[in-house]
Design a protein around this motif. Structure first.
Motif, PDB file in Angstrom:
ATOM      1  N   GLU A 150      -3.073  10.909   1.319  1.00  0.00           N
ATOM      2  CA  GLU A 150      -4.261  11.398   2.024  1.00  0.00           C
ATOM      3  C   GLU A 150      -4.436  12.895   1.811  1.00  0.00           C
ATOM      4  O   GLU A 150      -5.535  13.373   1.545  1.00  0.00           O
ATOM      5  CB  GLU A 150      -4.154  11.075   3.512  1.00  0.00           C
ATOM      6  CG  GLU A 150      -5.400  11.425   4.292  1.00  0.00           C
ATOM      7  CD  GLU A 150      -5.403  10.805   5.672  1.00  0.00           C
ATOM      8  OE1 GLU A 150      -5.777  11.516   6.614  1.00  0.00           O
ATOM      9  OE2 GLU A 150      -5.049   9.626   5.801  1.00  0.00           O
ATOM     10  N   TYR A 158       0.506   4.253  -2.670  1.00  0.00           N
ATOM     11  CA  TYR A 158       0.343   5.665  -2.308  1.00  0.00           C
ATOM     12  C   TYR A 158       1.329   6.534  -3.090  1.00  0.00           C
ATOM     13  O   TYR A 158       0.989   7.633  -3.545  1.00  0.00           O
ATOM     14  CB  TYR A 158       0.582   5.866  -0.812  1.00  0.00           C
ATOM     15  CG  TYR A 158      -0.403   5.179   0.095  1.00  0.00           C
ATOM     16  CD1 TYR A 158      -1.740   5.019  -0.258  1.00  0.00           C
ATOM     17  CD2 TYR A 158       0.011   4.674   1.333  1.00  0.00           C
ATOM     18  CE1 TYR A 158      -2.637   4.383   0.591  1.00  0.00           C
ATOM     19  CE2 TYR A 158      -0.878   4.037   2.184  1.00  0.00           C
ATOM     20  CZ  TYR A 158      -2.206   3.892   1.805  1.00  0.00           C
ATOM     21  OH  TYR A 158      -3.081   3.264   2.647  1.00  0.00           O
ATOM     22  N   LYS A 186      -6.239   9.018  -1.379  1.00  0.00           N
ATOM     23  CA  LYS A 186      -6.427   7.950  -0.401  1.00  0.00           C
ATOM     24  C   LYS A 186      -7.619   8.350   0.466  1.00  0.00           C
ATOM     25  O   LYS A 186      -7.794   9.515   0.784  1.00  0.00           O
ATOM     26  CB  LYS A 186      -5.202   7.790   0.493  1.00  0.00           C
ATOM     27  CG  LYS A 186      -5.392   6.807   1.654  1.00  0.00           C
ATOM     28  CD  LYS A 186      -4.208   6.858   2.607  1.00  0.00           C
ATOM     29  CE  LYS A 186      -4.406   5.920   3.785  1.00  0.00           C
ATOM     30  NZ  LYS A 186      -5.444   6.383   4.712  1.00  0.00           N
ATOM     31  N   TYR A 239       3.772   6.666  10.675  1.00  0.00           N
ATOM     32  CA  TYR A 239       3.292   6.481   9.309  1.00  0.00           C
ATOM     33  C   TYR A 239       4.429   6.671   8.313  1.00  0.00           C
ATOM     34  O   TYR A 239       5.420   7.354   8.580  1.00  0.00           O
ATOM     35  CB  TYR A 239       2.180   7.483   8.983  1.00  0.00           C
ATOM     36  CG  TYR A 239       0.976   7.379   9.875  1.00  0.00           C
ATOM     37  CD1 TYR A 239      -0.019   6.437   9.633  1.00  0.00           C
ATOM     38  CD2 TYR A 239       0.846   8.211  10.986  1.00  0.00           C
ATOM     39  CE1 TYR A 239      -1.123   6.332  10.463  1.00  0.00           C
ATOM     40  CE2 TYR A 239      -0.255   8.106  11.825  1.00  0.00           C
ATOM     41  CZ  TYR A 239      -1.234   7.167  11.552  1.00  0.00           C
ATOM     42  OH  TYR A 239      -2.317   7.064  12.383  1.00  0.00           O
ATOM     43  N   GLU A 283       0.822  -1.209   0.000  1.00  0.00           N
ATOM     44  CA  GLU A 283       0.000   0.000   0.000  1.00  0.00           C
ATOM     45  C   GLU A 283       0.860   1.265   0.000  1.00  0.00           C
ATOM     46  O   GLU A 283       0.476   2.285  -0.577  1.00  0.00           O
ATOM     47  CB  GLU A 283      -0.952   0.003   1.204  1.00  0.00           C
ATOM     48  CG  GLU A 283      -0.311   0.196   2.561  1.00  0.00           C
ATOM     49  CD  GLU A 283       0.320  -1.070   3.134  1.00  0.00           C
ATOM     50  OE1 GLU A 283       0.808  -1.003   4.282  1.00  0.00           O
ATOM     51  OE2 GLU A 283       0.317  -2.108   2.451  1.00  0.00           O
ATOM     52  N   LEU A 284       2.045   1.198   0.601  1.00  0.00           N
ATOM     53  CA  LEU A 284       2.921   2.363   0.625  1.00  0.00           C
ATOM     54  C   LEU A 284       3.451   2.674  -0.772  1.00  0.00           C
ATOM     55  O   LEU A 284       3.618   3.832  -1.148  1.00  0.00           O
ATOM     56  CB  LEU A 284       4.076   2.127   1.597  1.00  0.00           C
ATOM     57  CG  LEU A 284       3.677   1.756   3.034  1.00  0.00           C
ATOM     58  CD1 LEU A 284       4.904   1.544   3.893  1.00  0.00           C
ATOM     59  CD2 LEU A 284       2.760   2.818   3.633  1.00  0.00           C
ATOM     60  N   THR A 328       4.517   8.520   2.374  1.00  0.00           N
ATOM     61  CA  THR A 328       3.660   8.425   1.189  1.00  0.00           C
ATOM     62  C   THR A 328       2.187   8.289   1.553  1.00  0.00           C
ATOM     63  O   THR A 328       1.312   8.727   0.802  1.00  0.00           O
ATOM     64  CB  THR A 328       4.071   7.237   0.292  1.00  0.00           C
ATOM     65  OG1 THR A 328       4.041   6.030   1.061  1.00  0.00           O
ATOM     66  CG2 THR A 328       5.460   7.445  -0.289  1.00  0.00           C
ATOM     67  N   GLU A 329       1.903   7.688   2.703  1.00  0.00           N
ATOM     68  CA  GLU A 329       0.514   7.557   3.133  1.00  0.00           C
ATOM     69  C   GLU A 329      -0.091   8.926   3.439  1.00  0.00           C
ATOM     70  O   GLU A 329      -1.210   9.243   3.022  1.00  0.00           O
ATOM     71  CB  GLU A 329       0.401   6.658   4.362  1.00  0.00           C
ATOM     72  CG  GLU A 329      -1.035   6.480   4.823  1.00  0.00           C
ATOM     73  CD  GLU A 329      -1.193   5.490   5.957  1.00  0.00           C
ATOM     74  OE1 GLU A 329      -2.341   5.274   6.383  1.00  0.00           O
ATOM     75  OE2 GLU A 329      -0.169   4.934   6.415  1.00  0.00           O
TER      76      GLU A 329
END
Length: 265
Positions: free
Chosen positions: A255, A22, A260, A247, A18-19, A250-251
């Motif tokens: 966002e 992102y 995201k 975190y 997921e990273l 990239t997350e």
């Protein structure tokens, strides 16, 4: 759209996909594309210090040479990959014996001599996209959030080779935090080692190191930490007992850009 050769590395293509996603979705929102290198291999995770060690450097040389053939800069997302590949690239530029032997092993028609420019994703955000442009693109700012940057070791040192930021007083992640609307928190342990790979054997020692980092950040008012190293992310999250959420940068970028789903943090 500008294209960059992209070396994702093992962790971001297996345990933390997921990273990687992102990063890709954020790149698209910011006007550039990550073109993953074909048949890339693990960089080894650790730069080999032996002057006669060639075999473990060849995967980095292959990635560098492929980027050269495409006439593209090479982007990394993991600080360990970045550290290894950039140092190997420096060897291929400046150490004649390593350059000769690596090219001989690979049998390249045109020898590789360190021509590729290696960039960390954060450098692309700062130097190619620009934090002002990112600020303009933000749709979900982290307004009022006090965020501590955790750099760790590998992004910053050795400073003369990596040339990423001031190894003693870096600012790139703090600038990133401001760009996504947050308030950066400066704390004493942001450049200290989390224990790295010793966490596999010396869990208690690594845990103590991570505890000091987390307590330092909390003591200066941080509500969360962000990092650019998957191993740091793992160690800090595993060791701090969720006292302070950690975190990957990239997350938060995804966002903030609205690519995201927004969650409460």
């Amino acid at each position: 759209m500008i294209k960059y050769s992209y070396y994702p590395g093992c962790t971001l293509r297996t345990k933390a996909k997921e990273l990687d996603q992102y990063a890709r979705s954020s790149a698209s929102a910011l006007g550039f594309e990550l073109e993953e290198i074909e048949d890339w291999q693990c960089c080894g995770g650790v730069y080999p210090l032996g002057t006669d060690e060639i075999a473990t450097k060849l995967s980095s040389v292959r990635a560098l040479n492929e980027a050269k053939e495409k006439e593209q800069d090479l982007i990394t997302l993991c600080s360990a990959c970045h550290h290894v590949i950039k140092r190997v690239n420096d060897d291929m530029k400046n150490v004649e014996d390593i350059q000769r032997r690596a090219n001989q092993y690979m049998g390249l028609t045109v020898p590789y001599k360190g021509e590729t420019n290696v960039l960390h994703y954060l450098e692309v955000l700062r130097d190619r996209v620009g934090f002002d442009k990112i600020r303009e693109k933000v749709v979900h700012p982290f307004t009022g959030k006090k965020i501590g940057a955790y750099y760790g070791c590998l992004l910053l040192r050795p400073g003369k080779i990596l040339e990423f930021d001031d190894p003693e007083n870096p600012s790139i992640i703090e600038e990133f935090i401001r760009a996504i609307g947050g308030e950066p928190v400066i704390y004493p342990y942001r450049n200290e080692c989390c224990g790295g790979y010793i966490s596999l054997k010396e869990k208690e020692l690594s845990g103590n190191m991570c505890h000091k980092i987390v307590e330092s950040a909390k003591g200066f008012g941080a509500e969360m930490l962000i990092t650019a190293c998957p191993l740091c992310l793992y160690n800090l999250n595993k060791s701090n007992g969720e006292k302070l959420p950690v975190y990957y940068f990239t997350e938060l970028l995804a966002e903030a850009l609205g690519v995201k789903e927004v969650s409460e943090k």
